[in-house]
Design a protein around this motif. Structure first.
Motif, mmCIF file in Angstrom:
data_model
loop_
_atom_site.group_PDB
_atom_site.id
_atom_site.type_symbol
_atom_site.label_atom_id
_atom_site.label_comp_id
_atom_site.label_asym_id
_atom_site.label_seq_id
_atom_site.Cartn_x
_atom_site.Cartn_y
_atom_site.Cartn_z
ATOM 1 N N PHE A 187 11.425 -1.398 3.908
ATOM 2 C CA PHE A 187 11.108 -0.548 2.755
ATOM 3 C C PHE A 187 9.599 -0.462 2.541
ATOM 4 C CE2 PHE A 187 10.182 -0.302 -1.822
ATOM 5 C CZ PHE A 187 10.735 0.946 -2.105
ATOM 6 N N GLY A 188 8.907 -1.604 2.608
ATOM 7 C CA GLY A 188 7.458 -1.585 2.440
ATOM 8 C C GLY A 188 6.761 -0.789 3.530
ATOM 9 N N LEU A 242 7.596 3.024 3.053
ATOM 10 C CA LEU A 242 6.871 3.605 1.914
ATOM 11 C C LEU A 242 5.392 3.737 2.220
ATOM 12 C CD1 LEU A 242 7.289 4.564 -0.995
ATOM 13 C CD2 LEU A 242 6.761 2.247 -1.762
ATOM 14 N N SER A 243 4.806 2.725 2.856
ATOM 15 C CA SER A 243 3.381 2.794 3.204
ATOM 16 C C SER A 243 3.119 3.885 4.231
ATOM 17 C CB SER A 243 2.912 1.436 3.743
ATOM 18 O OG SER A 243 3.118 0.415 2.800
ATOM 19 N N LEU A 293 4.905 6.580 4.774
ATOM 20 C CA LEU A 293 5.098 7.877 4.119
ATOM 21 C C LEU A 293 3.886 8.234 3.263
ATOM 22 C CD1 LEU A 293 7.063 10.213 3.602
ATOM 23 C CD2 LEU A 293 7.968 8.916 1.672
ATOM 24 N N PHE A 294 3.354 7.254 2.540
ATOM 25 C CA PHE A 294 2.164 7.507 1.734
ATOM 26 C C PHE A 294 0.975 7.871 2.614
ATOM 27 C CE2 PHE A 294 -1.783 5.670 0.028
ATOM 28 C CZ PHE A 294 -1.933 6.447 -1.112
ATOM 29 N N SER A 315 2.820 -3.669 4.511
ATOM 30 C CA SER A 315 4.015 -4.168 5.190
ATOM 31 C C SER A 315 4.061 -5.693 5.156
ATOM 32 C CB SER A 315 4.051 -3.666 6.640
ATOM 33 O OG SER A 315 4.117 -2.252 6.696
ATOM 34 N N SER A 338 4.861 -6.701 1.690
ATOM 35 C CA SER A 338 6.291 -6.530 1.418
ATOM 36 C C SER A 338 7.102 -7.649 2.070
ATOM 37 C CB SER A 338 6.772 -5.172 1.932
ATOM 38 O OG SER A 338 6.079 -4.116 1.299
#
Length: 428
Positions: free
Chosen positions: A18-19, A22-23, A25-26, A149, A152
């Motif tokens: 997930f981390g 999300l990173s 994608l950002f 990452s 996370s």
């Protein structure tokens, strides 16, 4: 096949993915927005600037051409030959250009072109710095993705340890109870949450299971006592009667049959009690059970079954074999196997062969099908080829007794003649 990874590991991987996702994608969104906005702003600025330069040159022909951005040129249709060759045929618009500067270094710039009123204007805008900034941004974003990452992952490790701590403690307590052989209440050691509810459910299950085991133990004890008492009376009475001097040979033989049946019933009760408790019990200290001796006793007890049959039963002892098990257990197993061989053999021979850590019962009966050999050890399954009553439990009991003592029992058809071979291997 379902995954057997630990819950903590799955939780940790979920946080890390997930981390990272999300990173990443950002970072991708940041690059896309930067490139789009930058391109739109640069293009709009260059086009506006070159249009303004053309308007000024048209309105004030005598004034030098000026630009709000550096590097601006203005030619007419007659003087366009002075422009660089790569520019001369460009139409109005903004172009990405690549060439080398006077020092031979690669250069990346945007070139805005405007053709209007017979004039041709050019404005170049060096975007090498923007390329450098873009590379720096990509490097920073990659570092951010890696950092977030790892962050996370660290958070996932901390949270998984914290969240799963009650579950781990519950598992440790259950494992300690199993090692200690006793059970204590689990619910008082945990909070009133999901793990506490699980501990409460385990306590309730343990209480019901303990009560069930206790009832089963009491039932087995009561049955054992109630059955052994009359059997002991029968055995002692027959023993006294056999000592009477006025008995006929026929009555004496019948008393022996009663005594053998009583002994077999006692042995069967003991074996069934061992199975119901699922516990191994070795012989008394210093006592080792001789297989050949037990087999001889079993054959003698089966003599009445072969009186009306043309059958010979013989015992071949090729080696001395002993086992560390009660004689009653071995007697029950051999009684079933030898009794079945005699029962299903209408004529011929039943050979009991002892040797090399095993015993084989070979008969000349109708035999069995290879596919039915293993099925005969299941509860309720009876063999074909002979009459008689029975619930099909004998071989199932033999299999369970052998598994309890680590023996291998099997049955297979003979390959050299009609019949079957039942075997117990004591040493694997």
């Amino acid at each position: 096949m379902q995954s057997r990874r630990k819950l903590r590991f799955r939780l940790l991987i979920s946080f890390a993915l997930f981390g990272f996702g999300l990173s990443a994608l950002f970072a991708a969104a940041s690059l896309y927005v930067r490139a789009k906005v930058e391109n739109q702003l640069v293009n709009a600025s260059l086009q506006s600037d070159v249009d303004q330069a053309v308007e000024n040159a048209h309105s004030n022909p005598g004034q030098p051409v000026g630009s709000r951005l550096i590097d601006a040129w203005m030619w007419s249709d007659r003087t366009i030959y002075k422009a660089p060759l790569g520019w001369q045929n460009l139409a109005t618009g903004v172009y990405d250009m690549h060439d080398v500067d006077k020092d031979g270094h690669p250069r990346h710039y945007k070139l805005a072109v405007a053709r209007k009123y017979g004039l041709i204007g050019f404005i170049s805008y060096d975007i090498s710095r923007e390329d450098l900034g873009k590379r720096q941004l990509i490097t920073s974003l990659i570092a951010s993705v890696i950092l977030f990452s790892l962050l996370s992952l660290a958070i996932g490790m901390w949270l998984s340890r914290k969240v799963l701590k009650p579950v781990t403690e519950l598992a440790h307590r259950l494992r300690d109870f199993r090692k200690a052989g006793r059970a204590e209440l689990l619910a008082p050691h945990f909070a009133d949450d999901e793990v506490g509810e699980l501990a409460q459910a385990l306590d309730e299950y343990s209480t019901r299971l303990t009560a069930m085991v206790e009832r089963d133990r009491e039932f087995n004890s009561d049955v054992s006592h109630e059955l052994r008492t009359p059997l002991a009376v029968i055995s002692s009475t027959t023993e006294l009667l056999q000592g009477s001097p006025d008995l006929t040979d026929k009555l004496r033989e019948r008393l022996k049959r009663i005594e053998r049946a009583s002994r077999q019933a006692t042995e069967l009760i003991e074996a069934l009690l061992l199975l119901s408790r699922a516990e191994r019990r070795g012989p008394t200290r210093g006592e080792i059970t001789d297989i050949a001796k037990v087999a001889t006793d079993v054959i003698d007890s089966q003599r009445p079954q072969i009186r009306d049959k043309p059958i010979e039963v013989e015992l071949l002892q090729n080696d001395s074999v002993t086992v560390n098990a009660p004689a009653s257990v071995l007697s029950v197993a051999l009684t079933n196997l030898i009794g079945n061989a005699i029962k299903y053999t209408l004529e011929g021979r039943v050979t009991v062969e002892v040797g090399k850590g095993r015993i084989d019962i070979i008969d000349t009966g109708p035999g069995i099908k290879p596919e039915d050999a293993e099925r005969l050890f299941q509860r309720g399954v009876r063999g074909e080829g002979a009459g008689g009553s029975g619930a099909g439990l004998g071989l199932a009991i033999v299999r369970r007794l052998c598994e309890l003592y680590g023996w291998d029992v099997s049955m297979k058809p003979r390959t050299d003649a009609n019949g079957a071979i039942a075997s117990i291997v004591f040493e694997r």
